[in-house]
Design an enzyme around this catalytic site. Structure first.
Site, PDB file in Angstrom:
ATOM      1  N   HIS A 176       0.710  -1.255   0.002  1.00  0.00           N
ATOM      2  CA  HIS A 176      -0.125  -0.178   0.391  1.00  0.00           C
ATOM      3  C   HIS A 176       0.487   1.382   0.132  1.00  0.00           C
ATOM      4  O   HIS A 176       1.784   1.569   0.333  1.00  0.00           O
ATOM      5  CB  HIS A 176      -1.134   0.004   1.349  1.00  0.00           C
ATOM      6  CG  HIS A 176      -0.559   0.003   2.721  1.00  0.00           C
ATOM      7  ND1 HIS A 176      -0.352   1.122   3.245  1.00  0.00           N
ATOM      8  CD2 HIS A 176      -0.270  -0.802   3.563  1.00  0.00           C
ATOM      9  CE1 HIS A 176       0.430   0.260   4.488  1.00  0.00           C
ATOM     10  NE2 HIS A 176      -0.030  -0.815   4.641  1.00  0.00           N
ATOM     11  N   ASP A 231       0.222   4.360   1.014  1.00  0.00           N
ATOM     12  CA  ASP A 231       0.118   5.538   2.278  1.00  0.00           C
ATOM     13  C   ASP A 231       0.472   5.160   3.841  1.00  0.00           C
ATOM     14  O   ASP A 231       1.154   3.781   3.701  1.00  0.00           O
ATOM     15  CB  ASP A 231      -1.644   5.596   3.107  1.00  0.00           C
ATOM     16  CG  ASP A 231      -1.788   3.866   2.854  1.00  0.00           C
ATOM     17  OD1 ASP A 231      -2.310   3.222   2.487  1.00  0.00           O
ATOM     18  OD2 ASP A 231      -2.380   4.103   4.196  1.00  0.00           O
ATOM     19  N   ASP A 267       6.123   0.614   7.407  1.00  0.00           N
ATOM     20  CA  ASP A 267       4.934   0.173   7.099  1.00  0.00           C
ATOM     21  C   ASP A 267       4.154   1.242   6.131  1.00  0.00           C
ATOM     22  O   ASP A 267       3.448   2.554   6.723  1.00  0.00           O
ATOM     23  CB  ASP A 267       3.922   0.152   8.248  1.00  0.00           C
ATOM     24  CG  ASP A 267       3.036  -0.466   7.905  1.00  0.00           C
ATOM     25  OD1 ASP A 267       2.580  -1.051   7.475  1.00  0.00           O
ATOM     26  OD2 ASP A 267       1.664  -0.101   8.875  1.00  0.00           O
ATOM     27  N   GLU A 285      -4.607   2.274   3.061  1.00  0.00           N
ATOM     28  CA  GLU A 285      -4.623   1.837   3.858  1.00  0.00           C
ATOM     29  C   GLU A 285      -4.924   1.113   5.163  1.00  0.00           C
ATOM     30  O   GLU A 285      -5.983   0.628   5.960  1.00  0.00           O
ATOM     31  CB  GLU A 285      -3.703  -0.036   3.268  1.00  0.00           C
ATOM     32  CG  GLU A 285      -3.874  -1.368   4.223  1.00  0.00           C
ATOM     33  CD  GLU A 285      -2.958  -1.016   5.437  1.00  0.00           C
ATOM     34  OE1 GLU A 285      -3.668  -2.329   6.246  1.00  0.00           O
ATOM     35  OE2 GLU A 285      -2.413  -0.267   5.950  1.00  0.00           O
ATOM     36  N   GLU A 286      -4.217   2.807   5.532  1.00  0.00           N
ATOM     37  CA  GLU A 286      -4.058   2.680   7.082  1.00  0.00           C
ATOM     38  C   GLU A 286      -4.994   3.021   8.040  1.00  0.00           C
ATOM     39  O   GLU A 286      -5.877   2.788   8.907  1.00  0.00           O
ATOM     40  CB  GLU A 286      -2.746   3.436   7.448  1.00  0.00           C
ATOM     41  CG  GLU A 286      -1.515   2.979   6.759  1.00  0.00           C
ATOM     42  CD  GLU A 286      -1.100   1.512   7.666  1.00  0.00           C
ATOM     43  OE1 GLU A 286      -1.675   0.888   8.522  1.00  0.00           O
ATOM     44  OE2 GLU A 286      -0.146   1.240   7.553  1.00  0.00           O
ATOM     45  N   ASP A 308       3.266  -6.854   3.130  1.00  0.00           N
ATOM     46  CA  ASP A 308       2.762  -5.585   4.542  1.00  0.00           C
ATOM     47  C   ASP A 308       3.265  -7.019   6.090  1.00  0.00           C
ATOM     48  O   ASP A 308       2.578  -6.229   6.779  1.00  0.00           O
ATOM     49  CB  ASP A 308       1.407  -5.774   4.248  1.00  0.00           C
ATOM     50  CG  ASP A 308       0.981  -3.822   4.959  1.00  0.00           C
ATOM     51  OD1 ASP A 308       2.227  -3.471   5.721  1.00  0.00           O
ATOM     52  OD2 ASP A 308       0.014  -3.966   5.092  1.00  0.00           O
ATOM     53  N   HIS A 331       3.174   2.503  13.195  1.00  0.00           N
ATOM     54  CA  HIS A 331       1.812   3.289  13.841  1.00  0.00           C
ATOM     55  C   HIS A 331       2.685   4.186  14.972  1.00  0.00           C
ATOM     56  O   HIS A 331       1.873   5.565  15.376  1.00  0.00           O
ATOM     57  CB  HIS A 331       0.478   2.668  14.008  1.00  0.00           C
ATOM     58  CG  HIS A 331       0.179   2.006  13.509  1.00  0.00           C
ATOM     59  ND1 HIS A 331      -0.940   1.286  13.298  1.00  0.00           N
ATOM     60  CD2 HIS A 331       0.851   2.015  11.897  1.00  0.00           C
ATOM     61  CE1 HIS A 331      -1.345   1.140  11.479  1.00  0.00           C
ATOM     62  NE2 HIS A 331      -0.272   0.953  11.179  1.00  0.00           N
TER      63      HIS A 331
END
Length: 492
Positions: free
Chosen positions: A76, A78, A115, A145-146, A169, A457
């Site tokens: 992904h 983002d 990530d 995605e996030e 991922d 994150h």
């Protein structure tokens, strides 16, 4: 160029360095997508952008490998935008600043975007390196995605021809994933019922900070503290003093990140400040002892603030405090089928005070829909008792393991051949896009793997340098050994 471009594999790290220079938080992938499109077209690669903004890039098979099964490499575009409180960083404009820290690569004061930037860089490196041998190849790069899996939700049938999907991922070197949790967002609103600030009151801001935070799925079983849940405890302490009033509460910034900071704006008479300060000091000591070795830097701070123009009425203050304290958070159930795997969990991710209401967002995860719905119903029940409205959005399915997976067996055998270790096969308690892909392309044979990424994150995010090298070696070797497509062979 930064120092990370000197790392190996060079192509992968050079692409990752470029990705760091192009802002690409969730919802703002246009610039990075355009750069990738321009780069691919300059190399003569076919590109397609679908209706939701996903990008598909196709590369012909290496000569002599045209009969291999078609492979889709997937990542992904983002990244999660998180910065330390003392860092002024606009994720829509400012580049990420990566640097080498021993055996790891980190970013200065922000999330790194490993990530899924490392996986994305690996996909681009495969496209760029003509020495990598492969059959018919498609690279699928999704958006958002996030924050909602918008790209995976919007992927249409018939867009891709491959039969095998390699998802990049995952975040643990030496582990291979063949299943993941599904999830749903709980969006909760509670009307702000206001009163005037009492005449003799002063304003104080109570802040909880210094927590580790982390990924609300992968790290949820590690006992890390949630700033939102700790603040809920403190608010219940505060309601014991009827003269202390709550004006606003804010905590966390993403539903899929464990809240690292939270704050409440309070008003109170001057003579109550000492009692409140003493109570906060006791909680500080309790949290230091309770979370020792897990969250060692929890800090509670009470400082003067500007007097607000309103406070919540006492009924709202009591109901909100009770609901936040009772709100489910953390691991709800462990799997009966896979030892050590979390079955269901939930994260009290965001609390914010808006002009007309208080907004709360939770992300509920489960390996099956029944577990997801059970936790969702419990969450809704708690807040409805407080008079709140609860709406569930963005439900997505889990990815059920396939014990007969051929690509899984190939990956395990290849890992053993390369590193003399058979990797662990796991189910990840996070929302990979594979569950949604499987609903659209039920015949795909899928597997997920990646390098070791810690602190995803959060601004503590870091990626292990040597693990990136092993990830690249494994990816290249697996592509080389993809078996022939028997249907194509028969036609020829």
């Amino acid at each position: 160029m930064t120092e990370i471009t000197q790392l190996t594999p060079h192509l992968l790290w050079q692409f990752f360095n470029t990705l760091c220079s192009i802002p690409h938080p969730s919802g703002h992938e246009a610039a990075v997508r355009q750069w990738i499109t321009d780069w691919a077209q300059e190399r003569g690669l076919a590109t397609v952008q679908d209706t939701v903004g996903n990008l598909i890039i196709r590369k012909a098979a290496t000569p002599g490998m045209e009969q291999r099964q078609g492979v889709i490499l997937q990542a992904h575009m983002d990244m999660v935008p998180q910065a330390n409180a003392d860092v002024n960083h606009d994720f829509t404009k400012d580049p990420i600043q990566p640097y080498i820290d021993g055996d790891w690569v980190r970013a200065r004061g922000t999330t790194l975007g490993a990530d899924n930037g490392i996986g994305l860089a690996g996909c681009l490196a495969v496209l760029a390196d003509d020495k990598v041998q492969h059959g018919p190849l498609e690279v699928l790069l999704t958006i958002d995605e996030e924050s909602g899996m918008t790209g995976a939700f919007g992927l249409e049938p018939g867009m891709l021809q491959g039969k095998i999907l390699l998802n990049t991922d995952s975040e643990q070197d030496g582990d291979v994933y063949m299943g993941c949790a599904g999830g749903v967002d709980a969006n909760i609103t509670l009307p702000y019922l206001a009163e005037s600030v009492p005449a003799d009151h002063h304003a104080m801001r109570l802040t909880i900070k210094g927590l580790r935070g982390g990924h609300s799925g992968i790290n949820i079983d590690e006992g890390r503290a949630s700033a939102n849940k700790l603040l809920a405890e403190l608010l219940m302490d505060i309601t014991e003093h009827p003269s202390i009033r709550l004006a606003e509460i804010n905590g966390g910034s993403l539903r899929n990140a464990i809240a690292r900071e939270a704050s409440a704006l309070l008003t109170l008479p001057a003579d109550v400040k000492k009692v409140l300060s003493e109570q906060i000091a006791l909680r500080q000591l309790q949290y230091q002892q309770e979370f020792q070795g897990v969250d060692d830097f929890i800090t509670l701070e009470l400082v003067p603030a500007e007097l607000p123009h309103r406070v919540m009425n006492t009924d709202l203050q009591q109901k909100l405090s009770s609901a936040l304290l009772a709100c489910p958070h953390g691991v709800m159930e462990m799997s009966r089928d896979m030892d050590g795997a979390v079955q269901s969990s939930t994260n009290l991710g965001v609390i914010s005070t808006e002009p007309e209401h208080i907004y709360v967002q939770c992300l509920i995860r489960s390996l099956n829909d029944a577990g997801r719905d059970r936790v969702a119903n419990a969450t809704a029940a708690v807040f409805r008792l407080a008079g709140a409205h609860c709406q569930f959005d963005g439900a997505y399915p889990g990815w059920q393991p396939d014990p007969q997976s051929n690509i899984m067996r190939l990956l395990l055998d290849t890992h053993k051949e390369l590193f003399d270790v058979v990797p662990e096969v796991k189910v990840i308690h996070a929302g990979l896009e594979c569950g949604l892909f499987k609903a659209i392309y039920p015949d795909w044979d899928m597997v997920s793997f990646g390098p070791t990424i810690q602190g995803a994150h959060s601004p503590d995010e870091r990626v292990h340098i040597e693990a990136v090298s092993r990830f690249w070696q494994l990816l290249v070797r697996v592509l080389r050994h993809i078996p022939e497509d028997k249907a194509v062979s028969r036609q020829l």
